[in-house]
Design a protein around this motif. Sequence first.
Motif, short mmCIF file in Angstrom:
data_model
loop_
_atom_site.label_atom_id
_atom_site.label_comp_id
_atom_site.label_asym_id
_atom_site.label_seq_id
_atom_site.Cartn_x
_atom_site.Cartn_y
_atom_site.Cartn_z
N GLY A 29 0.54 -1.35 -0.05
CA GLY A 29 -0.11 0.05 -0.02
C GLY A 29 0.79 1.38 -0.05
O GLY A 29 1.73 1.28 0.77
N LEU A 30 0.31 2.35 -0.91
CA LEU A 30 1.01 3.58 -0.76
C LEU A 30 0.51 4.35 0.53
O LEU A 30 -0.48 3.89 1.20
CB LEU A 30 0.97 4.21 -1.91
N VAL A 31 1.08 5.41 0.46
CA VAL A 31 0.51 6.34 1.89
C VAL A 31 -0.97 6.61 1.68
O VAL A 31 -1.68 6.61 2.63
CB VAL A 31 1.65 7.54 1.89
N GLY A 32 -1.36 6.99 0.76
CA GLY A 32 -2.91 7.24 0.10
C GLY A 32 -3.54 6.15 0.32
O GLY A 32 -5.05 6.04 0.38
N GLY A 33 -3.06 4.90 0.54
CA GLY A 33 -4.04 3.65 0.58
C GLY A 33 -3.83 2.95 -0.72
O GLY A 33 -4.51 1.54 -0.91
N THR A 34 -3.61 3.38 -1.98
CA THR A 34 -3.45 2.67 -3.14
C THR A 34 -2.68 1.44 -3.19
O THR A 34 -1.79 1.34 -2.53
CB THR A 34 -2.80 3.58 -4.32
N ALA A 42 6.64 7.18 -1.75
CA ALA A 42 5.43 6.17 -1.49
C ALA A 42 4.14 6.74 -1.49
O ALA A 42 3.18 6.18 -0.99
CB ALA A 42 5.84 5.61 0.00
N CYS A 43 3.93 8.10 -2.09
CA CYS A 43 2.81 8.73 -2.15
C CYS A 43 2.56 9.32 -3.42
O CYS A 43 3.68 10.07 -3.95
CB CYS A 43 2.43 9.64 -1.00
N ARG A 67 0.32 14.22 -1.58
CA ARG A 67 1.39 14.41 -0.81
C ARG A 67 0.79 15.63 0.13
O ARG A 67 1.19 15.65 1.51
CB ARG A 67 2.57 14.92 -1.40
N ALA A 68 0.11 16.70 -0.31
CA ALA A 68 -0.37 17.89 0.41
C ALA A 68 -1.27 17.27 1.32
O ALA A 68 -1.28 17.88 2.71
CB ALA A 68 -0.86 18.92 -0.49
N GLN A 69 -2.15 16.40 1.23
CA GLN A 69 -3.28 16.05 2.01
C GLN A 69 -2.56 15.56 3.30
O GLN A 69 -2.93 15.50 4.22
CB GLN A 69 -3.93 14.88 1.21
N GLN A 116 8.98 18.10 2.86
CA GLN A 116 9.65 18.40 1.47
C GLN A 116 11.27 18.59 1.56
O GLN A 116 11.58 19.49 2.59
CB GLN A 116 8.91 19.51 0.43
N ILE A 117 12.06 18.44 0.60
CA ILE A 117 13.39 18.85 0.73
C ILE A 117 13.23 20.31 0.52
O ILE A 117 12.72 20.87 -0.51
CB ILE A 117 14.01 18.13 -0.45
#
Length: 190
Positions: free
Chosen positions: A17-22, A75-76, A81-83, A88-89
């Motif tokens: 799973g990615l960070v967003g659940g996908t 991983a997102c 990402r903003a959610q 961020q770098i």
Amino acid sequence: MKKAAVYTRTGDKGTTGLVGGTRIKKSDPRIHLYGEVDELNSHIGMAMSLLEKDFDQTLLRKIQSSLFDLGSNLACEKEKRAQFKLPQIKDGTILKLEKEIDEMDAHLEPLKHFILPGGHPAAAAFHVCRTVCRRIERQMVDFEDAHNGEVPEKALTYINRLSDYFFMLSRFINAKKHIKEPIWIAESEG
């Protein structure tokens, strides 16, 4: 609070799973890319364990945290990402590496030969970090070519500069330990 289980069984069929659940296949290039970032972080930890106790590891710990941030971004999906407010770098992170590179370089003899990985065990270990950085850089370029905009802004610059930092750190450690750097001598010269 209930302790989280180390295993979830959700990846037993080859997906993650990615960070967003996908859910995506573990063989996806995105997984390879952030897996390489994770590997680099482990190599840094190993290299740090070889340093003398009096060596200031503050920047190296910050680098490890920055790499963890980068991995979480990879991983997102970009649009999520903003959610999740993923860090961020920043330009300052890259500038700090450049400052450290310049400071170490000021204490070193000018480079007149290609350097072979080796010398002090920590120096050799940071050369491994350098080469893993370069591998990440190559994969990041490929991933960005295939998935335009998915590589976080400044990530490529950061990884490029980080490999330079590890090269310089390897040289600096050998110099501080008064260990002659192994240099490349072509077979025809040997």
